[in-house]
Design a protein around this motif. Structure first.
Motif, PDB file in Angstrom:
ATOM      1  N   ALA A  72     -22.095   4.184   3.241  1.00 22.10           N
ATOM      2  CA  ALA A  72     -21.098   3.737   2.423  1.00 22.10           C
ATOM      3  C   ALA A  72     -21.357   2.585   1.966  1.00 22.10           C
ATOM      4  O   ALA A  72     -22.041   1.524   2.509  1.00 22.10           O
ATOM      5  CB  ALA A  72     -19.672   3.475   3.175  1.00 22.10           C
ATOM      6  N   SER A  73     -21.217   2.315   0.476  1.00 18.62           N
ATOM      7  CA  SER A  73     -21.588   0.892  -0.203  1.00 18.62           C
ATOM      8  C   SER A  73     -20.260   0.065  -0.075  1.00 18.62           C
ATOM      9  O   SER A  73     -20.567  -1.122  -0.116  1.00 18.62           O
ATOM     10  CB  SER A  73     -21.801   1.144  -1.739  1.00 18.62           C
ATOM     11  OG  SER A  73     -22.969   2.126  -1.889  1.00 18.62           O
ATOM     12  N   PHE A  74     -19.098   0.634   0.078  1.00 13.91           N
ATOM     13  CA  PHE A  74     -17.636   0.020   0.135  1.00 13.91           C
ATOM     14  C   PHE A  74     -16.870   0.437   1.367  1.00 13.91           C
ATOM     15  O   PHE A  74     -16.910   1.637   1.343  1.00 13.91           O
ATOM     16  CB  PHE A  74     -16.939  -0.211  -1.292  1.00 13.91           C
ATOM     17  CG  PHE A  74     -17.749  -1.000  -2.221  1.00 13.91           C
ATOM     18  CD1 PHE A  74     -17.612  -2.217  -2.218  1.00 13.91           C
ATOM     19  CD2 PHE A  74     -18.694  -0.067  -3.207  1.00 13.91           C
ATOM     20  CE1 PHE A  74     -18.354  -3.044  -3.312  1.00 13.91           C
ATOM     21  CE2 PHE A  74     -19.337  -1.078  -4.233  1.00 13.91           C
ATOM     22  CZ  PHE A  74     -19.211  -2.320  -4.294  1.00 13.91           C
ATOM     23  N   VAL A  75     -16.093  -0.407   1.926  1.00 12.30           N
ATOM     24  CA  VAL A  75     -15.351   0.182   3.042  1.00 12.30           C
ATOM     25  C   VAL A  75     -13.833  -0.687   2.618  1.00 12.30           C
ATOM     26  O   VAL A  75     -13.750  -1.915   2.316  1.00 12.30           O
ATOM     27  CB  VAL A  75     -15.727  -0.343   4.253  1.00 12.30           C
ATOM     28  CG1 VAL A  75     -14.801  -0.016   5.296  1.00 12.30           C
ATOM     29  CG2 VAL A  75     -17.153   0.189   4.681  1.00 12.30           C
ATOM     30  N   PHE A  76     -12.738   0.261   2.342  1.00 10.41           N
ATOM     31  CA  PHE A  76     -11.493  -0.225   2.030  1.00 10.41           C
ATOM     32  C   PHE A  76     -10.677  -0.146   3.328  1.00 10.41           C
ATOM     33  O   PHE A  76     -10.674   1.181   3.986  1.00 10.41           O
ATOM     34  CB  PHE A  76     -10.972   0.580   0.981  1.00 10.41           C
ATOM     35  CG  PHE A  76      -9.753   0.246   0.351  1.00 10.41           C
ATOM     36  CD1 PHE A  76      -9.649  -1.064  -0.379  1.00 10.41           C
ATOM     37  CD2 PHE A  76      -8.418   0.777   0.807  1.00 10.41           C
ATOM     38  CE1 PHE A  76      -8.499  -1.571  -0.799  1.00 10.41           C
ATOM     39  CE2 PHE A  76      -7.270   0.221   0.502  1.00 10.41           C
ATOM     40  CZ  PHE A  76      -7.229  -0.972  -0.456  1.00 10.41           C
ATOM     41  N   SER A  77     -10.356  -1.210   3.938  1.00 11.95           N
ATOM     42  CA  SER A  77      -9.569  -1.131   5.081  1.00 11.95           C
ATOM     43  C   SER A  77      -7.962  -1.023   5.153  1.00 11.95           C
ATOM     44  O   SER A  77      -7.731  -2.255   4.447  1.00 11.95           O
ATOM     45  CB  SER A  77     -10.277  -2.187   5.976  1.00 11.95           C
ATOM     46  OG  SER A  77      -9.315  -2.078   7.347  1.00 11.95           O
ATOM     47  N   ALA A  78      -7.462  -0.064   5.259  1.00 12.32           N
ATOM     48  CA  ALA A  78      -5.973  -0.352   5.117  1.00 12.32           C
ATOM     49  C   ALA A  78      -5.432   0.618   6.233  1.00 12.32           C
ATOM     50  O   ALA A  78      -4.534   1.367   6.332  1.00 12.32           O
ATOM     51  CB  ALA A  78      -5.448   0.356   3.840  1.00 12.32           C
ATOM     52  N   VAL A  79      -5.459  -0.217   7.452  1.00 10.77           N
ATOM     53  CA  VAL A  79      -5.124   0.537   8.840  1.00 10.77           C
ATOM     54  C   VAL A  79      -3.897   0.195   9.015  1.00 10.77           C
ATOM     55  O   VAL A  79      -3.301  -1.241   8.797  1.00 10.77           O
ATOM     56  CB  VAL A  79      -6.055   0.706   9.857  1.00 10.77           C
ATOM     57  CG1 VAL A  79      -7.424   1.028   9.458  1.00 10.77           C
ATOM     58  CG2 VAL A  79      -6.160  -0.871  10.274  1.00 10.77           C
ATOM     59  N   ARG A  80      -2.987   0.866   9.903  1.00  6.75           N
ATOM     60  CA  ARG A  80      -1.741   0.582  10.338  1.00  6.75           C
ATOM     61  C   ARG A  80      -1.824   0.464  11.758  1.00  6.75           C
ATOM     62  O   ARG A  80      -1.282   1.846  12.469  1.00  6.75           O
ATOM     63  CB  ARG A  80      -0.491   1.067   9.711  1.00  6.75           C
ATOM     64  CG  ARG A  80       0.918   0.602  10.365  1.00  6.75           C
ATOM     65  CD  ARG A  80       1.985   0.907   9.355  1.00  6.75           C
ATOM     66  NE  ARG A  80       1.935   0.351   8.150  1.00  6.75           N
ATOM     67  CZ  ARG A  80       2.409  -1.072   8.127  1.00  6.75           C
ATOM     68  NH1 ARG A  80       3.059  -1.574   9.106  1.00  6.75           N
ATOM     69  NH2 ARG A  80       2.651  -1.607   6.999  1.00  6.75           N
ATOM     70  N   VAL A  81      -2.048  -0.138  12.784  1.00  6.33           N
ATOM     71  CA  VAL A  81      -2.242  -0.124  14.087  1.00  6.33           C
ATOM     72  C   VAL A  81      -0.680  -0.012  14.771  1.00  6.33           C
ATOM     73  O   VAL A  81      -0.094  -1.146  14.491  1.00  6.33           O
ATOM     74  CB  VAL A  81      -2.969  -1.195  14.807  1.00  6.33           C
ATOM     75  CG1 VAL A  81      -2.990  -0.928  16.422  1.00  6.33           C
ATOM     76  CG2 VAL A  81      -4.282  -1.092  14.017  1.00  6.33           C
ATOM     77  N   GLY A  82      -0.385   1.127  15.422  1.00 10.38           N
ATOM     78  CA  GLY A  82       1.071   1.140  15.808  1.00 10.38           C
ATOM     79  C   GLY A  82       1.910   1.729  14.959  1.00 10.38           C
ATOM     80  O   GLY A  82       3.241   2.330  15.367  1.00 10.38           O
ATOM     81  N   GLY A  83       1.525   2.284  13.859  1.00 11.57           N
ATOM     82  CA  GLY A  83       2.253   2.859  12.802  1.00 11.57           C
ATOM     83  C   GLY A  83       3.336   2.345  12.336  1.00 11.57           C
ATOM     84  O   GLY A  83       3.759   1.147  12.393  1.00 11.57           O
ATOM     85  N   THR A  84       4.470   2.909  11.498  1.00 14.64           N
ATOM     86  CA  THR A  84       5.634   2.314  10.979  1.00 14.64           C
ATOM     87  C   THR A  84       6.207   2.206  12.093  1.00 14.64           C
ATOM     88  O   THR A  84       7.312   1.389  12.282  1.00 14.64           O
ATOM     89  CB  THR A  84       6.257   3.380   9.953  1.00 14.64           C
ATOM     90  OG1 THR A  84       6.368   4.663  10.244  1.00 14.64           O
ATOM     91  CG2 THR A  84       5.202   3.570   8.638  1.00 14.64           C
ATOM     92  N   ALA A  85       6.387   3.083  13.425  1.00 13.84           N
ATOM     93  CA  ALA A  85       7.360   2.793  14.374  1.00 13.84           C
ATOM     94  C   ALA A  85       6.848   1.267  15.164  1.00 13.84           C
ATOM     95  O   ALA A  85       7.805   0.676  15.284  1.00 13.84           O
ATOM     96  CB  ALA A  85       6.813   3.806  15.561  1.00 13.84           C
ATOM     97  N   GLY A  86       5.570   0.922  15.117  1.00 14.35           N
ATOM     98  CA  GLY A  86       5.537  -0.590  15.492  1.00 14.35           C
ATOM     99  C   GLY A  86       5.924  -1.377  14.690  1.00 14.35           C
ATOM    100  O   GLY A  86       6.492  -2.519  15.330  1.00 14.35           O
ATOM    101  N   ARG A  87       5.893  -1.331  13.495  1.00 11.19           N
ATOM    102  CA  ARG A  87       6.505  -2.275  12.432  1.00 11.19           C
ATOM    103  C   ARG A  87       7.924  -2.404  12.687  1.00 11.19           C
ATOM    104  O   ARG A  87       8.608  -3.425  12.858  1.00 11.19           O
ATOM    105  CB  ARG A  87       6.199  -1.911  10.917  1.00 11.19           C
ATOM    106  CG  ARG A  87       7.148  -2.685  10.250  1.00 11.19           C
ATOM    107  CD  ARG A  87       6.787  -2.333   8.552  1.00 11.19           C
ATOM    108  NE  ARG A  87       7.703  -3.219   7.681  1.00 11.19           N
ATOM    109  CZ  ARG A  87       7.450  -3.199   6.598  1.00 11.19           C
ATOM    110  NH1 ARG A  87       6.481  -2.676   5.836  1.00 11.19           N
ATOM    111  NH2 ARG A  87       8.204  -3.933   5.545  1.00 11.19           N
TER     112      ARG A  87
END
Length: 437
Positions: A72-87
């Motif tokens: 990879a030349s670029f890494v786009f990080s958009a993770v949601r640890v715990g998911g929407t339930a965690g939010r």
């Protein structure tokens, strides 16, 4: 070039992909990484229906992180640890105590960071091992804290992005009939905590002109959030998330009066979307469009004065910012944009390693913050307090230190007492067992 999208099964991935297929020169391979094969499969269906027939861009889903990162030349990080339930759980833990639970601005942001920073650090370590020359473009919330934590491993190769400051500048320019690219934005702050002080073009200051004209000012979304009088009192245009600081009690009351929190709403909405597409992949793109329109139309609904002050869906959001950053770096297309970077000596009141959100020159060597006028004492004071809270939270997550997490909560300006800070921390620990082990 290859782009790895972490959180590749996330709902907003099609926005990034749509921007990519309209920009053939930047990326020819997209690797989607997610811990959920089911969510990945749904998003792949959407992307395949977005991709024009015969378009060469490749879609490569995987549940193996190193496989996604390789090459990879670029890494786009958009993770949601715990998911929407965690939010949703974080929001309720705070609201049950009469405290704002917003996932980035409020103490919910601390809970989210405590869950997410260990995962983000693992990602940073794998990037360093597998694709050490790649740039990480971080949108994982709370974006300022996650970017700052990842920089301890990857340095300036991590750039945090947010579409809110550039979106404000774009809407202001359009209000005056000016091409947004011609306007120089004087913006300073932290992620989700900043102020547009000036917007200059051809010797004019669009911020000053707008504040002086009630009709123009009333045409900005921010007028529906803050009110015309308060914007004129500030003498600047604040990031919309400052509503939660300036109007904390009103925000808590408005959110509590809603039939569901934003987290509840997104959790239910996304569950329906993924379930619908899994049952009938042929409707994937149509279902995604309908879900997105409803999602954006209800964004920050509790903060807006009426339905006329709805956010615009036009002009591009964080996906446009991400693509602009990638193009500037990949092709040395020097561009000025507002991103999250290391402070160094730009704002002397903040530590050098603090991540700030300011205009930067982005080129083949990365993002370089531009010199800027220091914020006034009230703005600087809030920034300094919140940066202290953020850095305590980062340390708490890295060191698995409960006492540091309690201190961060107790010092948060939206947590009114140390007793409530303790109760909040206990609730977050119940929601995320093993938070400090």
């Amino acid at each position: 070039m290859k782009l790895a999208i972490l959180g590749g099964g996330g709902f907003r991935v099609p926005l990034v992909f749509s921007a990519l297929v309209g920009d053939d020169a930047t990326i020819d391979s997209v690797s989607l990484y997610d811990t959920s094969a089911e969510r990945l499969a749904v998003i792949v269906h959407v992307l395949e229906q977005i991709r024009p027939s015969g378009h060469p861009i490749r879609i490569e889903p995987t549940t193996v992180l190193d496989e996604a990162l390789a090459g990879a030349s670029f890494v786009f990080s958009a993770v949601r640890v715990g998911g929407t339930a965690g939010r949703a759980a974080d929001e309720h833990a705070a609201l049950d105590l009469g405290v704002l639970g917003q996932e980035t601005t409020g103490p919910g942001g601390i809970a989210y960071a405590l869950r997410t920073i260990p995962v983000a650090m693992h990602v940073a370590e794998r990037v360093a091992a597998v694709c050490p020359t790649a740039y990480v473009i971080n949108f994982t919330n709370p974006a300022g804290m996650i970017t700052e934590a990842m920089q301890t491993v990857l340095g300036d190769r991590v750039i945090g992005i947010c579409d809110t400051p550039s979106g404000l500048g774009r809407r202001l320019a359009e209000l005056h009939g000016v091409e947004p690219a011609r306007v120089h934005l004087d913006y300073v702050g932290l992620n989700h905590l900043g102020w547009l002080r000036h917007a200059t073009v051809d010797g004019r200051d669009l911020v000053a002109e707008t504040l002086a004209d009630e009709a123009l000012l009333g045409g900005l979304e921010e007028a529906g959030v803050f009110g015309v009088d308060w914007l004129r009192t500030l003498g600047s245009l604040p990031n919309e998330y400052l509503h939660y600081y300036y109007d904390d009690r009103d925000a808590v009351a408005a959110i509590t009066a809603q039939p569901a929190t934003r987290g509840d709403y997104l959790h239910e909405q996304q569950h329906r979307f993924y379930e619908t597409v899994a049952a009938d992949p042929l409707v994937a793109l149509d279902a995604w469009h309908r879900t997105r329109l409803d999602r954006e139309a209800t964004y920050m609904q509790e903060a807006r004065a009426d339905d006329e002050q709805r956010p615009s869906l036009d002009g591009g959001g964080y996906e446009r910012v991400a693509l602009d950053v990638m193009r500037a770096i990949a092709f040395d297309e020097r561009a000025t944009m507002i991103v999250n970077v290391r402070n160094d000596t730009v704002l002397p009141t903040l530590p050098p390693d603090a991540v700030i959100e300011v205009p930067c020159l982005v080129d083949a060597a990365g993002a370089h913050p531009l010199a800027t006028t220091a914020p006034g004492p009230t703005e600087a004071g809030l920034m300094l307090q919140m940066k202290g809270v953020e850095q305590l939270t980062i340390r708490a997550a890295l060191e698995r230190d409960r006492r540091l997490a309690f201190t961060a909560l107790a010092l948060h300006p939206l947590v009114p007492s140390t007793r409530l800070a303790g109760s909040l921390l206990e609730a977050y620990e119940r929601n995320t067992p093993g938070l400090f082990s």
